[in-house]
Design a protein around this motif. Sequence first.
Motif, PDB file in Angstrom:
ATOM      1  N   TYR A  84       4.584 -10.303   6.521  1.00  8.39           N
ATOM      2  CA  TYR A  84       5.166 -11.644   6.625  1.00  8.39           C
ATOM      3  C   TYR A  84       5.887 -12.048   5.352  1.00  8.39           C
ATOM      4  N   LEU A  85       5.392 -11.623   4.192  1.00 10.87           N
ATOM      5  CA  LEU A  85       6.099 -11.927   2.946  1.00 10.87           C
ATOM      6  C   LEU A  85       7.470 -11.250   2.926  1.00 10.87           C
ATOM      7  N   LEU A  86       7.516  -9.983   3.327  1.00  9.73           N
ATOM      8  CA  LEU A  86       8.801  -9.279   3.349  1.00  9.73           C
ATOM      9  C   LEU A  86       9.756  -9.900   4.369  1.00  9.73           C
ATOM     10  N   GLN A  87       9.236 -10.292   5.534  1.00 12.25           N
ATOM     11  CA  GLN A  87      10.090 -10.934   6.533  1.00 12.25           C
ATOM     12  C   GLN A  87      10.581 -12.293   6.027  1.00 12.25           C
ATOM     13  N   PHE A  88       9.722 -13.023   5.325  1.00 10.76           N
ATOM     14  CA  PHE A  88      10.127 -14.294   4.730  1.00 10.76           C
ATOM     15  C   PHE A  88      11.248 -14.064   3.714  1.00 10.76           C
ATOM     16  N   CYS A  89      11.081 -13.050   2.881  1.00  9.31           N
ATOM     17  CA  CYS A  89      12.101 -12.733   1.875  1.00  9.31           C
ATOM     18  C   CYS A  89      13.425 -12.352   2.531  1.00  9.31           C
ATOM     19  N   THR A  90      13.363 -11.611   3.611  1.00  8.16           N
ATOM     20  CA  THR A  90      14.581 -11.246   4.332  1.00  8.16           C
ATOM     21  C   THR A  90      15.249 -12.498   4.889  1.00  8.16           C
ATOM     22  N   ALA A  91      14.474 -13.385   5.486  1.00  8.94           N
ATOM     23  CA  ALA A  91      15.020 -14.597   6.095  1.00  8.94           C
ATOM     24  C   ALA A  91      15.630 -15.544   5.075  1.00  8.94           C
ATOM     25  N   THR A  92      15.095 -15.544   3.855  1.00  5.37           N
ATOM     26  CA  THR A  92      15.571 -16.481   2.832  1.00  5.37           C
ATOM     27  C   THR A  92      16.506 -15.845   1.812  1.00  5.37           C
ATOM     28  N   GLY A  93      16.657 -14.525   1.874  1.00  2.43           N
ATOM     29  CA  GLY A  93      17.525 -13.844   0.915  1.00  2.43           C
ATOM     30  C   GLY A  93      16.887 -13.664  -0.454  1.00  2.43           C
ATOM     31  N   VAL A  94      15.571 -13.748  -0.529  1.00  2.00           N
ATOM     32  CA  VAL A  94      14.866 -13.559  -1.803  1.00  2.00           C
ATOM     33  C   VAL A  94      14.610 -12.075  -2.021  1.00  2.00           C
ATOM     34  N   ASP A  95      14.957 -11.585  -3.198  1.00  2.00           N
ATOM     35  CA  ASP A  95      14.606 -10.219  -3.582  1.00  2.00           C
ATOM     36  C   ASP A  95      13.215 -10.299  -4.204  1.00  2.00           C
ATOM     37  N   PRO A  96      12.182  -9.810  -3.499  1.00  2.00           N
ATOM     38  CA  PRO A  96      10.819 -10.015  -4.007  1.00  2.00           C
ATOM     39  C   PRO A  96      10.561  -9.346  -5.339  1.00  2.00           C
ATOM     40  N   LEU A  97      11.149  -8.187  -5.584  1.00  2.00           N
ATOM     41  CA  LEU A  97      10.921  -7.503  -6.864  1.00  2.00           C
ATOM     42  C   LEU A  97      11.607  -8.242  -8.005  1.00  2.00           C
ATOM     43  N   ALA A  98      12.812  -8.738  -7.769  1.00  3.48           N
ATOM     44  CA  ALA A  98      13.504  -9.522  -8.797  1.00  3.48           C
ATOM     45  C   ALA A  98      12.777 -10.831  -9.053  1.00  3.48           C
ATOM     46  N   ALA A  99      12.269 -11.470  -7.995  1.00  7.21           N
ATOM     47  CA  ALA A  99      11.525 -12.717  -8.149  1.00  7.21           C
ATOM     48  C   ALA A  99      10.260 -12.488  -8.971  1.00  7.21           C
ATOM     49  N   LEU A 100       9.565 -11.398  -8.689  1.00  3.89           N
ATOM     50  CA  LEU A 100       8.344 -11.094  -9.432  1.00  3.89           C
ATOM     51  C   LEU A 100       8.650 -10.790 -10.892  1.00  3.89           C
ATOM     52  N   ALA A 101       9.688 -10.002 -11.146  1.00  3.23           N
ATOM     53  CA  ALA A 101      10.050  -9.670 -12.529  1.00  3.23           C
ATOM     54  C   ALA A 101      10.405 -10.934 -13.300  1.00  3.23           C
ATOM     55  N   ALA A 102      11.157 -11.843 -12.684  1.00  4.81           N
ATOM     56  CA  ALA A 102      11.536 -13.094 -13.347  1.00  4.81           C
ATOM     57  C   ALA A 102      10.304 -13.953 -13.615  1.00  4.81           C
ATOM     58  N   LYS A 103       9.374 -13.976 -12.676  1.00  2.94           N
ATOM     59  CA  LYS A 103       8.147 -14.774 -12.856  1.00  2.94           C
ATOM     60  C   LYS A 103       7.288 -14.207 -13.984  1.00  2.94           C
ATOM     61  N   ILE A 104       7.182 -12.890 -14.064  1.00  3.65           N
ATOM     62  CA  ILE A 104       6.424 -12.270 -15.155  1.00  3.65           C
ATOM     63  C   ILE A 104       7.080 -12.610 -16.493  1.00  3.65           C
ATOM     64  N   ASP A 105       8.426 -12.544 -16.544  1.00  2.00           N
ATOM     65  CA  ASP A 105       9.148 -12.906 -17.773  1.00  2.00           C
ATOM     66  C   ASP A 105       8.805 -14.327 -18.201  1.00  2.00           C
ATOM     67  N   ARG A 106       8.841 -15.270 -17.244  1.00  4.41           N
ATOM     68  CA  ARG A 106       8.522 -16.664 -17.572  1.00  4.41           C
ATOM     69  C   ARG A 106       7.072 -16.811 -18.012  1.00  4.41           C
ATOM     70  N   ASN A 107       6.160 -16.115 -17.335  1.00  6.16           N
ATOM     71  CA  ASN A 107       4.739 -16.211 -17.697  1.00  6.16           C
ATOM     72  C   ASN A 107       4.461 -15.629 -19.074  1.00  6.16           C
ATOM     73  N   GLU A 108       5.179 -14.571 -19.447  1.00  3.91           N
ATOM     74  CA  GLU A 108       4.997 -14.010 -20.788  1.00  3.91           C
ATOM     75  C   GLU A 108       5.392 -15.018 -21.861  1.00  3.91           C
ATOM     76  N   LEU A 109       6.381 -15.843 -21.568  1.00  5.31           N
ATOM     77  CA  LEU A 109       6.777 -16.885 -22.510  1.00  5.31           C
ATOM     78  C   LEU A 109       5.794 -18.057 -22.488  1.00  5.31           C
ATOM     79  N   ARG A 110       5.332 -18.426 -21.311  1.00  2.00           N
ATOM     80  CA  ARG A 110       4.419 -19.568 -21.163  1.00  2.00           C
ATOM     81  C   ARG A 110       3.026 -19.268 -21.697  1.00  2.00           C
ATOM     82  N   PHE A 111       2.599 -18.013 -21.563  1.00  2.00           N
ATOM     83  CA  PHE A 111       1.233 -17.639 -21.931  1.00  2.00           C
ATOM     84  C   PHE A 111       1.251 -16.473 -22.911  1.00  2.00           C
ATOM     85  N   PRO A 112       1.597 -16.758 -24.162  1.00  2.00           N
ATOM     86  CA  PRO A 112       1.656 -15.667 -25.145  1.00  2.00           C
ATOM     87  C   PRO A 112       0.280 -15.066 -25.394  1.00  2.00           C
ATOM     88  N   VAL A 113       0.286 -13.853 -25.891  1.00  2.00           N
ATOM     89  CA  VAL A 113      -0.962 -13.172 -26.222  1.00  2.00           C
ATOM     90  C   VAL A 113      -1.627 -13.931 -27.359  1.00  2.00           C
TER      91      VAL A 113
END
Length: 124
Positions: A84-113
Amino acid sequence: MTDPSAVPDDHSLDGLRQRLSRFAAARDWQPFHTPKNLAAALSVEAGELLEIFQWLTPEQAEAVMSDPDTAHRVRDEVADVLAYLLQFCTATGVDPLAALAAKIDRNELRFPVPGRPDGSRKSD
């Protein structure tokens, strides 16, 4: 002759998305695969995954995959959630891998070591 490397593998993310699209198209389900309906179905399936663990102790939850019947249920629910996540991504045009990579990038900035001013990890 078609280059085999150009055809998505059915176990790749793109291959699975295409299989899901073909599966739904063959059954004329596209009118029902709206973002709202797919988000609702995703939520239901995630709830079914949670239900397996709902009343377990932490120790019991850790052992879930050691029971073949329960492990099968977990794998089925994970598959449903991902489908269902993949079908949702197809329906909305979201690239799930790009979305995840961008979210990890933001989280690395928000939550430094902790203890590292620049948030970088100590090289091992």
